[in-house]
Scaffold this motif. Structure first.
Motif, PDB file in Angstrom:
ATOM      1  N   SER A  31       0.803  -1.219   0.000  1.00  0.00           N
ATOM      2  CA  SER A  31       0.000   0.000   0.000  1.00  0.00           C
ATOM      3  C   SER A  31       0.840   1.276   0.000  1.00  0.00           C
ATOM      4  O   SER A  31       0.298   2.378  -0.073  1.00  0.00           O
ATOM      5  N   MET A  32       2.150   1.131   0.086  1.00  0.00           N
ATOM      6  CA  MET A  32       3.014   2.310   0.132  1.00  0.00           C
ATOM      7  C   MET A  32       3.234   2.883  -1.264  1.00  0.00           C
ATOM      8  O   MET A  32       3.414   2.147  -2.225  1.00  0.00           O
ATOM      9  N   PRO A  33       3.217   4.209  -1.392  1.00  0.00           N
ATOM     10  CA  PRO A  33       3.430   4.825  -2.709  1.00  0.00           C
ATOM     11  C   PRO A  33       4.871   4.699  -3.153  1.00  0.00           C
ATOM     12  O   PRO A  33       5.767   4.445  -2.344  1.00  0.00           O
ATOM     13  N   GLU A  34       5.085   4.880  -4.435  1.00  0.00           N
ATOM     14  CA  GLU A  34       6.441   4.829  -4.961  1.00  0.00           C
ATOM     15  C   GLU A  34       7.262   5.963  -4.371  1.00  0.00           C
ATOM     16  O   GLU A  34       6.765   7.041  -4.074  1.00  0.00           O
ATOM     17  N   GLU A  35       8.539   5.712  -4.175  1.00  0.00           N
ATOM     18  CA  GLU A  35       9.461   6.704  -3.635  1.00  0.00           C
ATOM     19  C   GLU A  35      10.390   7.187  -4.756  1.00  0.00           C
ATOM     20  O   GLU A  35      10.493   6.558  -5.806  1.00  0.00           O
ATOM     21  N   PRO A  36      11.080   8.302  -4.549  1.00  0.00           N
ATOM     22  CA  PRO A  36      11.941   8.836  -5.616  1.00  0.00           C
ATOM     23  C   PRO A  36      13.087   7.896  -5.945  1.00  0.00           C
ATOM     24  O   PRO A  36      13.592   7.180  -5.081  1.00  0.00           O
ATOM     25  N   THR A  37      13.489   7.905  -7.197  1.00  0.00           N
ATOM     26  CA  THR A  37      14.656   7.131  -7.604  1.00  0.00           C
ATOM     27  C   THR A  37      15.908   7.942  -7.302  1.00  0.00           C
ATOM     28  O   THR A  37      15.852   9.152  -7.078  1.00  0.00           O
TER      29      THR A  37
END
Length: 887
Positions: free
Chosen positions: A793-799
């Motif tokens: 359920s966690m959103p994508e994080e920055p690359t």
């Protein structure tokens, strides 16, 4: 002790008069006195100064001439080295030193410390934090002499006014007034000295009693022996349907005995009552709070007994009743008929029923699991709920009791109140004065073999404990964050009155206590592997490295090598306990400066920690509809993708420019994307108080302010000026009402595209809404199984690519907006700075620049020493930020 020169009364053991500065002499110096300052008498000082002033001045001027020569040789003035011009600026203005005559410093025998008088206590206007005007606490390393501390303090026009031998801690008073930000800059300079372990602002944690963390720690031990009553709010949730007719008298007599028992234990208790029936059979009004006159709370057992006697049973339909409707009142806000809980109180509820439950309710709660989540996360502190019911219904209500830390008791027992005695004791034991999720009992007397008190826990100050485990790669490179990087995160919490204890190894420092963790450390190195761990692998890593004794106290950070992947970090949930960061990305990249590396790792670390404390990318996220909206211009937090490595700022007077590592302290008006008012701007209510924050707006960008195709900015840096408009569309005025998609909303399928969704962007005050319980932190029973990791359920994080691009371009953004360049982070202490501009230096001239800077520092120190010896004046740098981040 009376001063022979001005007759001012000073505390016994003083070595310098607080009124005129004259040296004091005593036959017997108190063992608690301040250390001697080493200053001569006024006559001796004047004589010495007349002999040495010109020597210091000559040395300083000679070194200044050397600087000019080196700069010319390096290509300055247009010659050699690439044709650019090099300009030096050591413009430090001299201003008169403020006297310390008005200050009163008194030795307090009870606290074994020197206390400042109330008039010296100041309040930071932005954070509300109280601090001792112009003072720092400096903890020194073993073997450091008093003279070394005095010499260091003198560089910044400070002098020692107190000493705590047990902590090896000095109080240093500075002659000129500094605010908290400026004191923070001095800390950064002082802390780089090899003789110093730690420096901090002298905060007032309890202004009526103590003025610093060290005093507060001493006070905590004394306080526990006196006996302090902490507030407790307890609500009885009573089933009053007709089936309770056989039990109600038993309930009344048992609750009366229970309330009297709690009152006799000496705690500050308030009790309340909610009765419920079946809203499907008896109507929505059948669930209601019972009032004591005009108020909900009853302040004594006798008042509570009077309300109990008025209860009558009636109604009800089928067997299950609507207890969720009553529990919903517990977790709703007071202005919506909720309970007016005391924000400082420990919160408890006891349900009394002989029937099961149905899910119908007026609070849109779908099932008991959701109800437990709501009670656990209410107002950043759970409502511990017990259930008194028939033994046949124990399994029905066990999820409610176990999930919130309560117990089960038999309603048919004639003396079931005695079954609640252990619960009553747990109420006392679970009192949490500072609302950090760690009960006072744990912080004072330890838990599961852990001495939290020895680790610096304080029942009056919120404590967050964090264990950092890390990898060491095949080349022997540690992926652990540096002490400098961790200190940046600690300082951010410190400024908001929260003690962040970071165990990164036995040689690492707990910045709260100023001491190495030593034998208290349980930080581990973990087996090296590349890539991102699966949820199962991550859970095993936590289980194998975070000891069972720490599970109820410590959050856990894992530093690993995901350099071959994209994500830089991840938390295991919103309001959780575990996160990981790939420090390898920046450690392996030689194409970035150390200051960029420090800021990136610190910010990523603090960002993921923020998720565990209940923060989303758009603010708070502790329910089924978390706010992970990206790029809100009115949300000033490193949780925001606009500010992942710091919130850019530049004061209106140009005194400082840089990036603030911080969660949001401000809640500004919402921005309605379909109807953006340029006239109202971003900070219509003036909440930022002219701090000079800079935000961005731009359309159709993949990353804030940066176009991937053209490699140029299409973002638009704008000032957040309190009470001023914003030219969103760039037409030269602030008179329009326009439609513009500023943010990207998060859904289960990912982030929405620009121009697709127009919403209302809510601001958020992060610091006021942190959730300190998460995972098993603060739990009433240890969780010994493999920790649950579920990141679906966690959103994508920055690359890494995105983060690096953002940081490297941020300085251009802020320099365009302010007209000021951002100097790199200072690696060593300095008194004034040499700012070099222009492009005339060759790429291999780093060593020469460092040499120039070093000689410049020597020159300034020489001149500084001369002026200080002759007139007690001090330098005030051209800008505060140049002190902090000078070359």
């Amino acid at each position: 002790m009376k001063c022979p020169h001005c007759q001012q009364e000073n505390f016994d053991g003083a070595t310098i008069c607080l009124n005129c500065g004259a040296a004091l002499v005593a036959d017997d110096v108190s063992q608690h006195s301040t250390v001697t300052t080493g200053k001569d008498s006024p006559e001796e000082s004047k004589a010495g100064a007349s002999k040495q002033t010109w020597l210091y001045a000559a040395i300083g001027l000679l070194l200044a001439l050397v600087i000019i020569g080196v700069l010319i040789a390096s290509g300055g003035g247009g010659g050699g080295g690439g044709g650019g011009s090099t300009e030096t600026s050591g413009t430090a203005s001299v201003e008169s030193s403020e006297t310390t005559a008005s200050r009163q410093v008194v030795y307090d025998e009870t606290l074994s410390f020197y206390r400042s008088a109330p008039e010296n206590i100041k309040t930071d206007p932005d954070t509300g934090i109280q601090y001792i005007d112009n003072e720092l606490l400096i903890t020194v390393k073993e073997g450091t002499t008093r003279e070394e501390v005095e010499k260091l303090a003198a560089q910044y026009d400070g002098e020692i006014v107190g000493y705590q031998e047990a902590l090896e801690q000095y109080r240093v008073l500075f002659a000129a007034h500094y605010n908290l930000d400026e004191l923070g800059q001095i800390i950064e300079m002082i802390a780089t000295n090899s003789a110093i372990d730690y420096a901090e602002e002298n905060l007032v944690l309890n202004s009526a009693i103590s003025e610093s963390e060290s005093t507060s720690r001493l006070y905590s031990a004394a306080k526990s022996s006196v006996g302090v009553s902490n507030p407790v709010d307890l609500v009885f949730v009573i089933d009053t349907t007709g089936s309770m007719g056989d039990e109600i008298n038993n309930v009344k007599s048992n609750l009366a005995s229970f309330m009297r028992y709690l009152g006799d234990r000496g705690i500050s208790l308030r009790v309340g009552f909610i009765e419920y029936r079946d809203i499907t059979a008896d109507g929505e009004d059948s669930t209601k709070p019972l009032f004591n006159g005009d108020t909900f709370w009853h302040s004594s057992a006798e008042e509570g007994i009077e309300t109990l006697d008025s209860i009558v049973v009636d109604g009800g339909g089928d067997d299950p009743e609507t207890v969720l409707d009553a529990l919903g009142i517990l977790q709703s806000e007071p202005d919506s008929e909720g309970i007016p809980w005391n924000v400082r109180a420990s919160k408890f509820a006891i349900v009394l029923t002989d029937a099961g439950y149905k899910t119908e309710n007026n609070f849109e709660i779908s099932d008991m699991d959701e109800m437990v989540d709501a009670l656990t996360l209410h107002a950043n502190q759970k409502i511990t709920t017990s259930v008194v019911t028939t033994t046949e219904l124990y399994d029905t209500y066990r999820p409610l009791a176990d999930g919130t830390g309560g117990i089960l008791a038999d309603i048919n027992a004639s003396d079931f109140w005695e079954s609640l005695l252990s619960f009553a004791d747990s109420i006392i034991e679970m009192v949490d004065t500072d609302l950090d999720g760690l009960p006072d009992e744990w912080e004072l007397n330890g838990i599961a073999g852990l001495s939290l008190k020895e680790m610096g826990a304080d029942i009056n100050v919120k404590d967050v404990f964090l264990e950092v485990d890390y990898m060491v790669d095949g080349l022997g490179r540690s992926l652990a964050p540096t002490q400098r990087q961790l200190r940046m995160v600690y300082e951010a919490f410190k400024k908001h009155g929260i003690n962040l204890h970071i165990d990164a190894g036995s040689d690492s420092i707990d910045f709260v206590t100023g001491k190495k963790w030593g034998g208290l450390s349980e930080s581990n190195t973990v087996a090296y592997f590349e890539g991102e761990p699966s949820d199962v692998e991550w859970g095993e890593l936590v289980k194998n490295n975070l000891s069972e004794s720490r599970q109820r106290v410590f959050r856990h950070a894992l530093m690993l090598d995901n350099s071959s992947g994209k994500t830089m970090g991840l938390a295991n949930g919103n309001v959780s306990q575990y996160f990981w960061v790939s420090t390898a990305h920046f450690i392996y990249d030689k194409d970035i400066s150390s200051s960029v590396r420090d800021r990136a790792i610190s910010a990523t670390f603090m960002h993921e920690l923020g998720h565990t404390l209940g923060l989303g990318h758009g603010g708070r996220s502790i329910d089924d509809n978390p706010d992970h909206t990206l790029y809100k211009p009115n949300y000033l937090s490193i949780m925001n993708y606009l500010f992942l490595s710091g919130i850019p700022y530049s004061s209106k007077l140009g005194e400082s420019t840089g990036f603030l590592l911080d969660y949001s302290s401000y809640e500004m008006p919402p921005l309605v994307e379909k109807k953006l008012s340029e006239t109202e701007g971003i900070d219509l209510d003036n909440v930022t108080e002219s701090r000079g924050f800079i935000t961005q707006i731009s359309k159709n960008r993949k990353w804030p302010g940066y176009d991937e195709k053209t490699k140029t900015y299409n973002g638009k840096p704008i000032w957040i000026l309190p009470g001023h408009g914003v030219d969103y569309n760039g037409d030269g005025d602030t008179e329009d009402v326009i439609k513009m998609d500023l943010g990207r909303e998060w859904t289960s399928g990912g982030y929405t595209a620009y121009g697709k969704v127009f919403s209302v962007l809510e601001s958020h005050n992060d610091w006021n809404n942190l959730v300190f319980v998460g995972g098993s932190v603060g739990a009433s029973a240890e969780i010994l199984s493999t920790p649950e990791i579920d990141t679906a359920s966690m959103p994508e994080e920055p690359t890494y690519k995105e983060m690096k691009q953002l940081i490297q371009n941020e300085e251009k953004i802020i320099s365009e907006a302010t007209g000021r360049e951002i100097a790199p982070e200072a690696e060593t202490s300095m008194v004034a700075t040499v700012v070099v501009t222009g492009g005339g230096m060759a790429d291999d001239s780093t060593g020469l620049l460092l040499l120039v800077a070093a000689i410049g520092i020597c020159a300034v120190i020489g001149i500084y020493a001369a002026t200080k010896r002759s007139g007690r004046t001090h330098f005030k740098n051209d800008t505060a930020e140049e002190v902090k981040e000078g070359l």
